[in-house]
Design a protein around this motif. Structure first.
Motif, PDB file in Angstrom:
ATOM      1  N   LEU A 171      38.790  40.997  43.532  1.00  0.00           N
ATOM      2  CA  LEU A 171      39.239  40.746  42.369  1.00  0.00           C
ATOM      3  C   LEU A 171      37.220  41.622  42.224  1.00  0.00           C
ATOM      4  O   LEU A 171      36.364  42.108  42.547  1.00  0.00           O
ATOM      5  N   GLU A 172      38.433  42.762  41.249  1.00  0.00           N
ATOM      6  CA  GLU A 172      36.656  43.921  40.980  1.00  0.00           C
ATOM      7  C   GLU A 172      35.684  43.601  39.667  1.00  0.00           C
ATOM      8  O   GLU A 172      34.739  44.278  40.105  1.00  0.00           O
ATOM      9  N   GLY A 173      35.589  42.354  39.480  1.00  0.00           N
ATOM     10  CA  GLY A 173      34.923  42.147  38.635  1.00  0.00           C
ATOM     11  C   GLY A 173      35.265  41.091  36.936  1.00  0.00           C
ATOM     12  O   GLY A 173      36.524  40.867  36.749  1.00  0.00           O
ATOM     13  N   GLN A 174      34.166  40.818  36.622  1.00  0.00           N
ATOM     14  CA  GLN A 174      34.931  40.205  35.460  1.00  0.00           C
ATOM     15  C   GLN A 174      33.817  39.769  34.286  1.00  0.00           C
ATOM     16  O   GLN A 174      32.671  40.262  34.345  1.00  0.00           O
ATOM     17  N   GLU A 175      34.142  39.467  32.640  1.00  0.00           N
ATOM     18  CA  GLU A 175      33.338  39.909  31.812  1.00  0.00           C
ATOM     19  C   GLU A 175      33.791  38.499  31.163  1.00  0.00           C
ATOM     20  O   GLU A 175      34.518  38.048  30.454  1.00  0.00           O
ATOM     21  N   SER A 176      32.812  37.586  30.218  1.00  0.00           N
ATOM     22  CA  SER A 176      32.563  36.867  29.572  1.00  0.00           C
ATOM     23  C   SER A 176      32.156  36.872  28.654  1.00  0.00           C
ATOM     24  O   SER A 176      30.704  37.510  28.055  1.00  0.00           O
ATOM     25  N   ALA A 177      32.520  36.199  27.227  1.00  0.00           N
ATOM     26  CA  ALA A 177      32.025  36.482  26.023  1.00  0.00           C
ATOM     27  C   ALA A 177      32.505  34.573  25.009  1.00  0.00           C
ATOM     28  O   ALA A 177      33.228  34.395  25.526  1.00  0.00           O
ATOM     29  N   VAL A 178      30.810  34.649  24.659  1.00  0.00           N
ATOM     30  CA  VAL A 178      31.113  33.076  23.667  1.00  0.00           C
ATOM     31  C   VAL A 178      30.810  32.828  22.401  1.00  0.00           C
ATOM     32  O   VAL A 178      30.037  33.744  22.537  1.00  0.00           O
ATOM     33  N   GLU A 179      31.623  31.935  21.896  1.00  0.00           N
ATOM     34  CA  GLU A 179      32.098  32.092  20.703  1.00  0.00           C
ATOM     35  C   GLU A 179      31.340  30.367  20.286  1.00  0.00           C
ATOM     36  O   GLU A 179      31.912  29.911  20.975  1.00  0.00           O
ATOM     37  N   LEU A 180      30.905  29.997  19.095  1.00  0.00           N
ATOM     38  CA  LEU A 180      30.975  28.908  18.663  1.00  0.00           C
ATOM     39  C   LEU A 180      32.065  29.327  17.865  1.00  0.00           C
ATOM     40  O   LEU A 180      32.350  29.496  16.648  1.00  0.00           O
ATOM     41  N   GLY A 181      33.133  27.433  18.158  1.00  0.00           N
ATOM     42  CA  GLY A 181      33.965  27.354  17.323  1.00  0.00           C
ATOM     43  C   GLY A 181      34.657  26.369  16.940  1.00  0.00           C
ATOM     44  O   GLY A 181      33.962  25.518  16.982  1.00  0.00           O
ATOM     45  N   SER A 182      35.743  26.060  16.044  1.00  0.00           N
ATOM     46  CA  SER A 182      35.642  24.496  15.600  1.00  0.00           C
ATOM     47  C   SER A 182      37.195  24.336  16.565  1.00  0.00           C
ATOM     48  O   SER A 182      37.942  24.706  16.336  1.00  0.00           O
ATOM     49  N   ALA A 183      37.810  23.179  17.072  1.00  0.00           N
ATOM     50  CA  ALA A 183      38.645  22.564  17.842  1.00  0.00           C
ATOM     51  C   ALA A 183      39.482  22.651  16.871  1.00  0.00           C
ATOM     52  O   ALA A 183      39.414  21.724  15.403  1.00  0.00           O
ATOM     53  N   ARG A 184      40.445  23.321  17.347  1.00  0.00           N
ATOM     54  CA  ARG A 184      41.989  23.571  17.080  1.00  0.00           C
ATOM     55  C   ARG A 184      42.645  21.380  17.687  1.00  0.00           C
ATOM     56  O   ARG A 184      42.476  20.677  17.992  1.00  0.00           O
ATOM     57  N   ALA A 185      43.840  21.400  16.977  1.00  0.00           N
ATOM     58  CA  ALA A 185      44.465  20.399  16.976  1.00  0.00           C
ATOM     59  C   ALA A 185      44.806  20.047  18.185  1.00  0.00           C
ATOM     60  O   ALA A 185      44.671  18.797  18.733  1.00  0.00           O
ATOM     61  N   ASP A 186      44.990  20.683  18.812  1.00  0.00           N
ATOM     62  CA  ASP A 186      45.682  20.186  20.129  1.00  0.00           C
ATOM     63  C   ASP A 186      44.328  20.572  21.105  1.00  0.00           C
ATOM     64  O   ASP A 186      44.371  19.746  22.109  1.00  0.00           O
ATOM     65  N   ASP A 187      43.227  21.334  20.413  1.00  0.00           N
ATOM     66  CA  ASP A 187      41.899  21.125  21.596  1.00  0.00           C
ATOM     67  C   ASP A 187      41.198  19.817  21.585  1.00  0.00           C
ATOM     68  O   ASP A 187      41.321  19.080  22.422  1.00  0.00           O
ATOM     69  N   THR A 220      35.607  33.123  26.907  1.00  0.00           N
ATOM     70  CA  THR A 220      36.775  33.953  27.043  1.00  0.00           C
ATOM     71  C   THR A 220      36.390  34.788  27.988  1.00  0.00           C
ATOM     72  O   THR A 220      35.048  35.590  28.042  1.00  0.00           O
ATOM     73  N   THR A 221      37.319  34.394  29.405  1.00  0.00           N
ATOM     74  CA  THR A 221      36.795  35.501  30.852  1.00  0.00           C
ATOM     75  C   THR A 221      38.215  36.484  31.138  1.00  0.00           C
ATOM     76  O   THR A 221      39.269  35.755  31.079  1.00  0.00           O
ATOM     77  N   ARG A 222      37.581  37.719  31.238  1.00  0.00           N
ATOM     78  CA  ARG A 222      38.597  38.760  31.281  1.00  0.00           C
ATOM     79  C   ARG A 222      37.986  39.000  32.887  1.00  0.00           C
ATOM     80  O   ARG A 222      37.422  39.413  33.305  1.00  0.00           O
ATOM     81  N   PHE A 223      39.628  38.363  34.228  1.00  0.00           N
ATOM     82  CA  PHE A 223      39.145  38.454  35.292  1.00  0.00           C
ATOM     83  C   PHE A 223      40.019  40.363  35.537  1.00  0.00           C
ATOM     84  O   PHE A 223      40.978  40.324  35.381  1.00  0.00           O
ATOM     85  N   LEU A 224      39.503  40.820  36.407  1.00  0.00           N
ATOM     86  CA  LEU A 224      39.267  42.526  36.785  1.00  0.00           C
ATOM     87  C   LEU A 224      40.161  43.078  37.423  1.00  0.00           C
ATOM     88  O   LEU A 224      39.682  42.121  38.688  1.00  0.00           O
ATOM     89  N   ALA A 225      41.153  43.713  37.501  1.00  0.00           N
ATOM     90  CA  ALA A 225      41.651  44.044  39.309  1.00  0.00           C
ATOM     91  C   ALA A 225      42.791  44.899  39.104  1.00  0.00           C
ATOM     92  O   ALA A 225      43.713  45.203  38.559  1.00  0.00           O
ATOM     93  N   ASP A 226      43.057  46.253  39.970  1.00  0.00           N
ATOM     94  CA  ASP A 226      43.347  47.646  40.157  1.00  0.00           C
ATOM     95  C   ASP A 226      43.117  48.021  38.993  1.00  0.00           C
ATOM     96  O   ASP A 226      44.627  48.643  38.199  1.00  0.00           O
ATOM     97  N   GLY A 227      42.112  47.927  38.155  1.00  0.00           N
ATOM     98  CA  GLY A 227      41.934  48.802  37.145  1.00  0.00           C
ATOM     99  C   GLY A 227      42.400  48.738  36.094  1.00  0.00           C
ATOM    100  O   GLY A 227      42.104  48.860  34.627  1.00  0.00           O
ATOM    101  N   ARG A 228      42.413  46.759  35.918  1.00  0.00           N
ATOM    102  CA  ARG A 228      43.024  46.790  34.567  1.00  0.00           C
ATOM    103  C   ARG A 228      42.382  45.266  34.422  1.00  0.00           C
ATOM    104  O   ARG A 228      42.611  44.179  35.315  1.00  0.00           O
ATOM    105  N   THR A 229      43.366  43.976  33.329  1.00  0.00           N
ATOM    106  CA  THR A 229      42.820  42.846  33.529  1.00  0.00           C
ATOM    107  C   THR A 229      43.920  42.063  33.807  1.00  0.00           C
ATOM    108  O   THR A 229      45.106  42.340  33.221  1.00  0.00           O
ATOM    109  N   ALA A 230      43.475  41.725  35.719  1.00  0.00           N
ATOM    110  CA  ALA A 230      44.463  41.564  35.708  1.00  0.00           C
ATOM    111  C   ALA A 230      44.771  39.490  34.785  1.00  0.00           C
ATOM    112  O   ALA A 230      46.054  38.799  35.905  1.00  0.00           O
TER     113      ALA A 230
END
Length: 253
Positions: free
Chosen positions: A178-194, A210-220
């Motif tokens: 794991l080379e790193g991770q990036e997270s973003a947070v948003e306020l939203g509304s629950a969809r039917a399944d959630d 939403t979190t991107r996990f980075l490995a080998d120079g890409r989003t793994a």
């Protein structure tokens, strides 16, 4: 400097009652305990039932109370702290991960997810579904998207379906550095399944991390975690841990 009009407005009666009720919840009731009915509470505090309802509704919005159909009004469990912006990174499923694997499907992801993963729009990826529970109640649901290229050694024979396949995908991810991770947070509304999974009504407020996990120079891998806004709050720092706050009002940052 003169006093503004807002400053001259007296505190609403229900707001004062909310404060009194909060103190009573801390000293007299435990998590999951059912409160007395509205008539008895109104009589105890010497207020009209309409005033009491306003105070109870505010406490419910703040996540202090839960109204459960067929049960009544109960004391809600403490809010779950969602750690963001930490310096410590880890793959999902590693270490003291509190999430529970539920299922795993193989299908083409939404177009926005495919764009982040840089996969073809029709290319199937592993979609791991996980849940998080606090005090026996669901507080968050996650979809973790993992391209086949991130888990090339995964065998369908070893993990044919369901939670077993989900856990197998998580184990295979640990093989990558794991080379790193990036997270973003948003306020939203629950969809039917959630909403169904989180025991909320569709459209209820949620926090989407939403979190991107980075490995080998890409989003793994890409995680989309949906938290109940009434039971969770964000925490910031370098600990990388997830805190449980016993007193969300007094410890709010």
């Amino acid at each position: 400097m003169g006093t503004t009009q807002l400053e001259t407005v007296p505190e609403p009666k229900y707001w004062h009652l909310k404060t009194v009720l909060s103190e009573a919840l801390e000293s007299e009731f435990s998590v999951g305990e059912i409160l007395p009915n509205e008539r008895d509470l109104a009589a105890r505090f010497g207020v009209a039932r309409a005033t009491l309802r306003q105070a109870l509704e505010q406490l419910e919005l703040e996540g202090r109370l839960q109204r459960r159909r067929g049960v009544g009004t109960t004391v809600a469990p403490p809010r779950v702290g969602v750690a963001v912006g930490t310096e410590q990174h880890a793959w999902p499923g590693a270490g003291n991960d509190v999430w529970q694997a539920v299922d795993c499907a193989v299908a083409a992801p939404p177009a926005a997810v495919a764009a982040v993963l840089e996969t073809g729009r029709e290319e199937a990826v592993y979609t791991v579904r996980r849940s998080r529970v606090s005090h026996g109640q669901p507080v968050a649901a996650e979809l973790l998207y993992v391209p086949a290229s991130s888990v090339p050694e995964l065998s369908a024979i070893d993990a044919p379906s369901g939670p077993a396949r989900a856990r197998a995908v998580l184990r295979e991810l640990q093989r990558l550095e794991l080379e790193g991770q990036e997270s973003a947070v948003e306020l939203g509304s629950a969809r039917a399944d959630d909403a169904k999974e989180l025991d909320r009504l569709p459209g209820a407020p949620v926090l989407v991390v939403t979190t991107r996990f980075l490995a080998d120079g890409r989003t793994a891998a890409l995680s989309v975690a949906t938290y109940r806004a009434d039971t969770c709050r964000l925490t910031f720092g370098d600990s990388g841990g997830v805190e449980i706050h016993q007193d969300p009002e007094r410890r709010a940052s």
